[in-house]
Motif scaffolding. Structure first.
Motif, PDB file in Angstrom:
ATOM      1  N   PRO A 270       0.796  -1.232   0.000  1.00  0.00           N
ATOM      2  CA  PRO A 270       0.000   0.000   0.000  1.00  0.00           C
ATOM      3  C   PRO A 270       0.826   1.277   0.000  1.00  0.00           C
ATOM      4  N   ALA A 271       2.127   1.181   0.280  1.00  0.00           N
ATOM      5  CA  ALA A 271       2.969   2.378   0.284  1.00  0.00           C
ATOM      6  C   ALA A 271       3.680   2.592  -1.052  1.00  0.00           C
ATOM      7  N   ARG A 272       3.387   1.788  -2.076  1.00  0.00           N
ATOM      8  CA  ARG A 272       4.061   1.935  -3.370  1.00  0.00           C
ATOM      9  C   ARG A 272       3.935   3.370  -3.874  1.00  0.00           C
ATOM     10  N   GLY A 273       5.058   3.943  -4.268  1.00  0.00           N
ATOM     11  CA  GLY A 273       5.070   5.309  -4.773  1.00  0.00           C
ATOM     12  C   GLY A 273       5.167   6.375  -3.697  1.00  0.00           C
ATOM     13  N   MET A 274       5.233   5.971  -2.448  1.00  0.00           N
ATOM     14  CA  MET A 274       5.339   6.946  -1.361  1.00  0.00           C
ATOM     15  C   MET A 274       6.690   7.649  -1.420  1.00  0.00           C
ATOM     16  N   THR A 275       6.686   8.955  -1.210  1.00  0.00           N
ATOM     17  CA  THR A 275       7.914   9.752  -1.164  1.00  0.00           C
ATOM     18  C   THR A 275       8.223  10.061   0.293  1.00  0.00           C
ATOM     19  N   ILE A 276       9.369   9.619   0.753  1.00  0.00           N
ATOM     20  CA  ILE A 276       9.723   9.727   2.163  1.00  0.00           C
ATOM     21  C   ILE A 276      10.869  10.720   2.301  1.00  0.00           C
ATOM     22  N   GLY A 277      10.623  11.827   2.947  1.00  0.00           N
ATOM     23  CA  GLY A 277      11.653  12.825   3.185  1.00  0.00           C
ATOM     24  C   GLY A 277      12.229  12.658   4.578  1.00  0.00           C
ATOM     25  N   ASP A 278      13.539  12.586   4.673  1.00  0.00           N
ATOM     26  CA  ASP A 278      14.208  12.413   5.968  1.00  0.00           C
ATOM     27  C   ASP A 278      14.581  13.794   6.514  1.00  0.00           C
ATOM     28  N   ARG A 279      13.766  14.287   7.430  1.00  0.00           N
ATOM     29  CA  ARG A 279      13.968  15.627   7.973  1.00  0.00           C
ATOM     30  C   ARG A 279      14.751  15.605   9.282  1.00  0.00           C
ATOM     31  N   ARG A 280      15.311  14.462   9.627  1.00  0.00           N
ATOM     32  CA  ARG A 280      16.129  14.384  10.835  1.00  0.00           C
ATOM     33  C   ARG A 280      17.449  15.122  10.640  1.00  0.00           C
ATOM     34  N   ALA A 281      18.034  15.525  11.731  1.00  0.00           N
ATOM     35  CA  ALA A 281      19.350  16.150  11.673  1.00  0.00           C
ATOM     36  C   ALA A 281      20.372  15.154  11.133  1.00  0.00           C
ATOM     37  N   VAL A 282      21.361  15.665  10.415  1.00  0.00           N
ATOM     38  CA  VAL A 282      22.385  14.803   9.833  1.00  0.00           C
ATOM     39  C   VAL A 282      23.038  13.936  10.899  1.00  0.00           C
ATOM     40  N   GLU A 283      23.237  14.483  12.073  1.00  0.00           N
ATOM     41  CA  GLU A 283      23.966  13.792  13.127  1.00  0.00           C
ATOM     42  C   GLU A 283      23.251  12.545  13.634  1.00  0.00           C
ATOM     43  N   VAL A 284      21.954  12.455  13.446  1.00  0.00           N
ATOM     44  CA  VAL A 284      21.206  11.322  14.008  1.00  0.00           C
ATOM     45  C   VAL A 284      20.767  10.308  12.952  1.00  0.00           C
ATOM     46  N   ARG A 285      21.198  10.473  11.735  1.00  0.00           N
ATOM     47  CA  ARG A 285      20.771   9.538  10.691  1.00  0.00           C
ATOM     48  C   ARG A 285      21.467   8.189  10.810  1.00  0.00           C
ATOM     49  N   MET A 286      22.688   8.154  11.376  1.00  0.00           N
ATOM     50  CA  MET A 286      23.386   6.904  11.665  1.00  0.00           C
ATOM     51  C   MET A 286      23.535   6.025  10.428  1.00  0.00           C
ATOM     52  N   GLN A 287      23.955   6.623   9.331  1.00  0.00           N
ATOM     53  CA  GLN A 287      24.177   5.866   8.108  1.00  0.00           C
ATOM     54  C   GLN A 287      25.099   6.691   7.222  1.00  0.00           C
ATOM     55  N   ASP A 288      25.544   6.065   6.133  1.00  0.00           N
ATOM     56  CA  ASP A 288      26.323   6.822   5.165  1.00  0.00           C
ATOM     57  C   ASP A 288      25.486   8.001   4.679  1.00  0.00           C
ATOM     58  N   THR A 289      26.118   9.139   4.491  1.00  0.00           N
ATOM     59  CA  THR A 289      25.382  10.335   4.107  1.00  0.00           C
ATOM     60  C   THR A 289      24.762  10.155   2.727  1.00  0.00           C
ATOM     61  N   PRO A 290      23.424  10.121   2.626  1.00  0.00           N
ATOM     62  CA  PRO A 290      22.788   9.965   1.320  1.00  0.00           C
ATOM     63  C   PRO A 290      22.725  11.302   0.596  1.00  0.00           C
ATOM     64  N   ARG A 291      22.386  11.218  -0.652  1.00  0.00           N
ATOM     65  CA  ARG A 291      22.194  12.435  -1.444  1.00  0.00           C
ATOM     66  C   ARG A 291      21.048  13.263  -0.871  1.00  0.00           C
ATOM     67  N   GLU A 292      21.213  14.577  -0.863  1.00  0.00           N
ATOM     68  CA  GLU A 292      20.140  15.479  -0.468  1.00  0.00           C
ATOM     69  C   GLU A 292      19.625  16.226  -1.702  1.00  0.00           C
ATOM     70  N   ILE A 293      18.325  16.484  -1.724  1.00  0.00           N
ATOM     71  CA  ILE A 293      17.728  17.351  -2.732  1.00  0.00           C
ATOM     72  C   ILE A 293      16.983  18.465  -2.010  1.00  0.00           C
ATOM     73  N   ASP A 294      16.665  19.522  -2.737  1.00  0.00           N
ATOM     74  CA  ASP A 294      15.920  20.634  -2.157  1.00  0.00           C
ATOM     75  C   ASP A 294      14.431  20.367  -2.305  1.00  0.00           C
ATOM     76  N   VAL A 295      13.715  20.396  -1.197  1.00  0.00           N
ATOM     77  CA  VAL A 295      12.281  20.121  -1.201  1.00  0.00           C
ATOM     78  C   VAL A 295      11.543  21.397  -0.806  1.00  0.00           C
ATOM     79  N   ALA A 296      10.646  21.847  -1.667  1.00  0.00           N
ATOM     80  CA  ALA A 296       9.889  23.073  -1.418  1.00  0.00           C
ATOM     81  C   ALA A 296       8.722  22.772  -0.478  1.00  0.00           C
ATOM     82  N   LEU A 297       8.708  23.454   0.655  1.00  0.00           N
ATOM     83  CA  LEU A 297       7.673  23.195   1.659  1.00  0.00           C
ATOM     84  C   LEU A 297       6.919  24.449   2.076  1.00  0.00           C
ATOM     85  N   THR A 298       7.488  25.633   1.858  1.00  0.00           N
ATOM     86  CA  THR A 298       6.815  26.870   2.252  1.00  0.00           C
ATOM     87  C   THR A 298       7.047  27.932   1.175  1.00  0.00           C
ATOM     88  N   ALA A 299       6.252  28.981   1.234  1.00  0.00           N
ATOM     89  CA  ALA A 299       6.393  30.109   0.311  1.00  0.00           C
ATOM     90  C   ALA A 299       5.501  31.233   0.797  1.00  0.00           C
TER      91      ALA A 299
END
Length: 314
Positions: A270-299
């Motif tokens: 049921p989650a097929r196609g879901m877009t998951i944004g990781d808004r946690r601080a870099v310090e707490v991700r506990m993994q290799d640093t993944p690619r970041e993209i710019d996500v528009a959330l306000t204007a």
């Protein structure tokens, strides 16, 4: 001046986006490519040609691209939202374009336009990301010619196709994951979280329609879409998702973005196609640093609506 390619599946909100690019002096629209999506590829291509004809743009090359997703069949299109032809059944009311499709496919046209451009080009994919995934996979050498991708798609807080997934990403999650997760081209994602905030009401549409014959023709295409959104929003109005993304492509910084890693669910649940944004601080991700993209959330929403109204009032 922004040199722009639009990859699109018109679609009523796509129609507003194409019109916006045609009407904005800040942009040089150098190409339009089409993809399956809201309706089938034959309809999306015809609609793109006729929308360009409405704005007198015989000069812009148009090429048809993918008619299906990379992996799994596309089980549903949005005829109930956009009409059988993608434009509320009114595509035939638009003028025919004398110049037909280019004698090549969408990916080949994009490669040529990028190679020939004297400066980097912005690409605005506002449909399923199949063409863009194919471009980046088969022609990695063109990536240096892409200024950025400005993509309409996804929803960090839910979707419109399913509870989890937005239509463009749901239509080809494998392509979306390739573009949003695996590539390195500078990318701005304009999700539903942003575009829904920019909904316009009936008075805004009436004001636009009164501004001139082209704008009146554009608003005249919205009947099916407006009916859908009257139920979805509970009021008279609609959401011109794709035009919001193209507005950001034309005027960088119009939307306010946050950098974050994004993942796309390509499973069959049921989650097929879901877009998951990781808004946690870099310090707490506990993994290799993944690619970041710019996500528009306000204007500044009034500024966005005014920009759209001003440019489209021709």
């Amino acid at each position: 001046m922004t040199r722009l390619i639009i990859d699109t599946d018109p679609g009523i909100d796509d129609a507003f986006a194409i019109a916006l690019a045609c009407a904005s002096p800040e942009v040089e629209l150098i190409g339009v490519t089409t993809v399956f999506g809201n309706v089938g590829l034959a309809h999306t291509t015809r609609n793109a040609l006729r929308l360009l004809a409405l704005y007198g743009r015989e000069d812009v090359p148009v090429a048809a691209g993918a008619d299906r997703p990379l992996v799994h069949p596309h089980a549903h299109r949005s005829r109930h939202v956009h009409g059988e032809d993608g434009l509320s059944g009114l595509s035939g009311s638009l003028p025919e374009r004398r110049t037909g499709v280019a004698g090549t496919d969408a990916v080949s046209l994009m490669v040529r336009l990028l190679d020939e451009s004297p400066e980097p080009v912005t690409i605005a994919p506002i449909g399923p990301l199949t063409n863009i995934a194919l471009l980046l996979a088969a022609h990695p050498s063109v990536q240096s010619k892409i200024e950025r991708l400005v993509i309409m798609g996804g929803g960090l807080s839910g979707g419109n196709m399913t509870a989890a997934a937005e239509f463009n990403i749901w239509s080809d999650p494998e392509a979306a994951r390739r573009v949003l997760v695996e590539e390195s081209v500078p990318t701005t994602l304009v999700p539903m979280d942003m575009t829904m905030q920019c909904s316009v009401d009936g008075a805004w549409l009436d004001q636009l329609a009164a501004s001139g014959p082209r704008a009146a023709a554009l608003v005249g295409l919205t009947a099916t879409y407006r009916t859908h959104y009257r139920s979805a929003l509970g009021r008279d109005g609609l959401v011109i998702h794709d035009a919001v993304a193209v507005a950001e492509a034309i005027r960088p910084g119009l939307l306010h973005t946050t950098a974050m890693p994004v993942e796309v669910d390509c499973g069959q649940g049921p989650a097929r196609g879901m877009t998951i944004g990781d808004r946690r601080a870099v310090e707490v991700r506990m993994q290799d640093t993944p690619r970041e993209i710019d996500v528009a959330l306000t204007a500044d929403l009034d500024e966005v609506r005014q920009f759209l109204q001003t440019r489209l009032s021709t």
